[in-house]
Design a protein around this motif. Structure first.
Motif, PDB file in Angstrom:
ATOM      1  N   ARG A 148       0.694  -1.211   0.327  1.00  0.00           N
ATOM      2  CA  ARG A 148       0.085   0.100   0.579  1.00  0.00           C
ATOM      3  C   ARG A 148       1.002   1.724   0.081  1.00  0.00           C
ATOM      4  N   MET A 149       0.474   2.153  -0.969  1.00  0.00           N
ATOM      5  CA  MET A 149       1.620   3.387  -1.107  1.00  0.00           C
ATOM      6  C   MET A 149       0.539   4.557  -1.291  1.00  0.00           C
ATOM      7  N   ASP A 150      -0.507   4.070  -2.016  1.00  0.00           N
ATOM      8  CA  ASP A 150      -1.736   5.436  -1.596  1.00  0.00           C
ATOM      9  C   ASP A 150      -1.431   6.138  -2.831  1.00  0.00           C
ATOM     10  N   HIS A 151      -0.966   5.597  -3.906  1.00  0.00           N
ATOM     11  CA  HIS A 151      -0.491   6.383  -5.045  1.00  0.00           C
ATOM     12  C   HIS A 151      -0.640   6.018  -5.875  1.00  0.00           C
ATOM     13  N   PRO A 152      -2.513   5.772  -6.773  1.00  0.00           N
ATOM     14  CA  PRO A 152      -2.891   4.925  -7.994  1.00  0.00           C
ATOM     15  C   PRO A 152      -1.673   5.226  -9.179  1.00  0.00           C
ATOM     16  N   ALA A 153      -1.012   6.669  -9.210  1.00  0.00           N
ATOM     17  CA  ALA A 153      -0.413   6.398 -10.416  1.00  0.00           C
ATOM     18  C   ALA A 153       0.907   5.812 -10.532  1.00  0.00           C
ATOM     19  N   ILE A 154       1.310   5.735  -9.657  1.00  0.00           N
ATOM     20  CA  ILE A 154       2.660   4.556  -9.212  1.00  0.00           C
ATOM     21  C   ILE A 154       2.172   3.012  -9.679  1.00  0.00           C
ATOM     22  N   LYS A 196       4.102   3.839   8.149  1.00  0.00           N
ATOM     23  CA  LYS A 196       4.056   3.353   7.301  1.00  0.00           C
ATOM     24  C   LYS A 196       4.251   3.724   6.105  1.00  0.00           C
ATOM     25  N   PHE A 197       4.380   2.802   5.418  1.00  0.00           N
ATOM     26  CA  PHE A 197       4.625   3.318   3.948  1.00  0.00           C
ATOM     27  C   PHE A 197       3.624   4.308   2.800  1.00  0.00           C
ATOM     28  N   THR A 198       2.580   4.646   3.570  1.00  0.00           N
ATOM     29  CA  THR A 198       1.630   5.596   3.056  1.00  0.00           C
ATOM     30  C   THR A 198       2.404   7.057   3.362  1.00  0.00           C
ATOM     31  N   GLU A 199       3.596   6.548   3.950  1.00  0.00           N
ATOM     32  CA  GLU A 199       4.075   8.274   4.603  1.00  0.00           C
ATOM     33  C   GLU A 199       5.322   8.512   3.383  1.00  0.00           C
ATOM     34  N   PHE A 200       5.563   7.654   2.605  1.00  0.00           N
ATOM     35  CA  PHE A 200       6.806   8.291   1.908  1.00  0.00           C
ATOM     36  C   PHE A 200       6.745   8.800   0.508  1.00  0.00           C
ATOM     37  N   PRO A 201       5.473   9.113   0.162  1.00  0.00           N
ATOM     38  CA  PRO A 201       6.209  10.224  -0.657  1.00  0.00           C
ATOM     39  C   PRO A 201       6.181  11.651  -0.563  1.00  0.00           C
ATOM     40  N   ARG A 202       4.877  11.810   1.275  1.00  0.00           N
ATOM     41  CA  ARG A 202       5.234  13.191   1.692  1.00  0.00           C
ATOM     42  C   ARG A 202       6.606  13.757   2.310  1.00  0.00           C
ATOM     43  N   LEU A 203       7.357  12.235   2.736  1.00  0.00           N
ATOM     44  CA  LEU A 203       8.598  12.291   3.041  1.00  0.00           C
ATOM     45  C   LEU A 203       9.670  12.715   1.857  1.00  0.00           C
ATOM     46  N   LEU A 204      10.088  11.696   1.522  1.00  0.00           N
ATOM     47  CA  LEU A 204      10.958  12.535  -0.263  1.00  0.00           C
ATOM     48  C   LEU A 204      10.662  13.840   0.032  1.00  0.00           C
ATOM     49  N   LEU A 205       9.058  14.358  -0.514  1.00  0.00           N
ATOM     50  CA  LEU A 205       9.584  15.495  -0.701  1.00  0.00           C
ATOM     51  C   LEU A 205       9.093  16.549  -0.217  1.00  0.00           C
ATOM     52  N   GLN A 206       9.661  16.061   1.125  1.00  0.00           N
ATOM     53  CA  GLN A 206      10.630  16.576   1.959  1.00  0.00           C
ATOM     54  C   GLN A 206      12.189  16.487   2.582  1.00  0.00           C
ATOM     55  N   HIS A 207      12.914  15.693   1.758  1.00  0.00           N
ATOM     56  CA  HIS A 207      13.775  15.380   1.507  1.00  0.00           C
ATOM     57  C   HIS A 207      14.871  15.452   0.707  1.00  0.00           C
TER      58      HIS A 207
END
Length: 259
Positions: free
Chosen positions: A96-102, A158-169
């Motif tokens: 689960r990533m909650d990012h359907p474009a991927i 949780k892995f759904t946090e990854f997109p937000r954290l990537l954009l932050q860092h």
């Protein structure tokens, strides 16, 4: 008798999920395999265990389906069955990533082998001279059991946090070669695709994840053990279950179970 543990995933377009679920349940019960299989339109993700003949029979049958003919499996051994029951679930995503474009089934992110990553870490840079950083895409409690030395750890819960954290860092990754990694490859594959689409120029996934790295490169540059989502709780670089699992016995097992 020793128990063979297998972990595998494949991003591939699946349909008629309920029929596939029923067929898998019937086969797995007949062969007395236990563990978890996740099915989604984007693919399959599984952790299973049984005596080796039953595992081999299951894989032969599964690979007769052209969608799974090239399924790559990571193996390890234990002296006892690490799963209490069999679960075959249909999910919106197998991770689960909650990012359907991927959509990994539409094309993988570039990958590096365990041998290549070890060589880069030995040298401190990639083949073009760029500094190499490893990015742990797993949950914080998994990282605490073991990770690559100096790996980037964003304390993901949780892995759904990854997109937000990537954009932050993201700016901190500029000019570096980033190798995303996880237990068996599934999370770092989605993470690498997202990073590419977000504009991170030099990003790779570790092919086969930590489990494949252990198999091919041992403990080089890795500190600790690898958390796994079964009652073994962790395996060492020889892919053997850790002896003292008491400290991990209450660790949560989230939805982003991975192969």
């Amino acid at each position: 008798m020793k128990v063979l543990n297998i972990a595998a995933y494949k991003f591939v377009q699946l349909n008629q999920l309920e029929a596939l679920q029923q067929a898998l349940v019937q086969t797995l019960r007949q062969l007395e395999l236990k563990g978890t299989v996740l099915l989604a339109e984007e693919g399959i993700n599984l952790f299973l265990a049984a005596p080796a003949p039953s595992i081999r029979d299951f894989l032969v049958g599964l690979r007769r389906d052209s969608r799974f003919a090239d399924l790559q499996v990571k193996e390890s051994w234990s002296h006892a069955q690490p799963f209490r029951k069999l679960l075959v679930k249909i999910k919106p995503e197998i991770i689960r990533m909650d990012h359907p474009a991927i959509q990994p089934a539409a094309g993988r992110a570039p990958a590096v082998s365990a041998a290549t990553l070890k060589r880069w870490l030995d040298a401190g840079h990639d083949d073009e001279g760029r500094p190499v950083v490893t990015l742990d895409t797993r949950n914080d409690f998994e990282v605490d059991v073991g990770t690559f030395r100096n790996a980037i750890d964003w304390r993901i819960t949780k892995f759904t946090e990854f997109p937000r954290l990537l954009l932050q860092h993201q700016q901190a990754l500029k000019g570096k070669t980033v190798v995303s990694f996880c237990t068996g490859g599934i999370r770092c594959e989605k993470a690498a695709i997202f990073m590419r689409e977000a504009g991170v120029e030099h990003v790779f996934q570790l092919d086969g994840g930590i489990l494949k790295y252990f198999e091919e490169s041992g403990h080089a540059h890795f500190e600790g053990e690898c958390f796994v989502f079964d009652e073994r709780r962790a395996v060492d670089p020889a892919l053997k279950p850790r002896v003292n699992v008491g400290a991990l016995s209450d660790s949560p097992v989230p939805e982003d179970m991975e192969s």
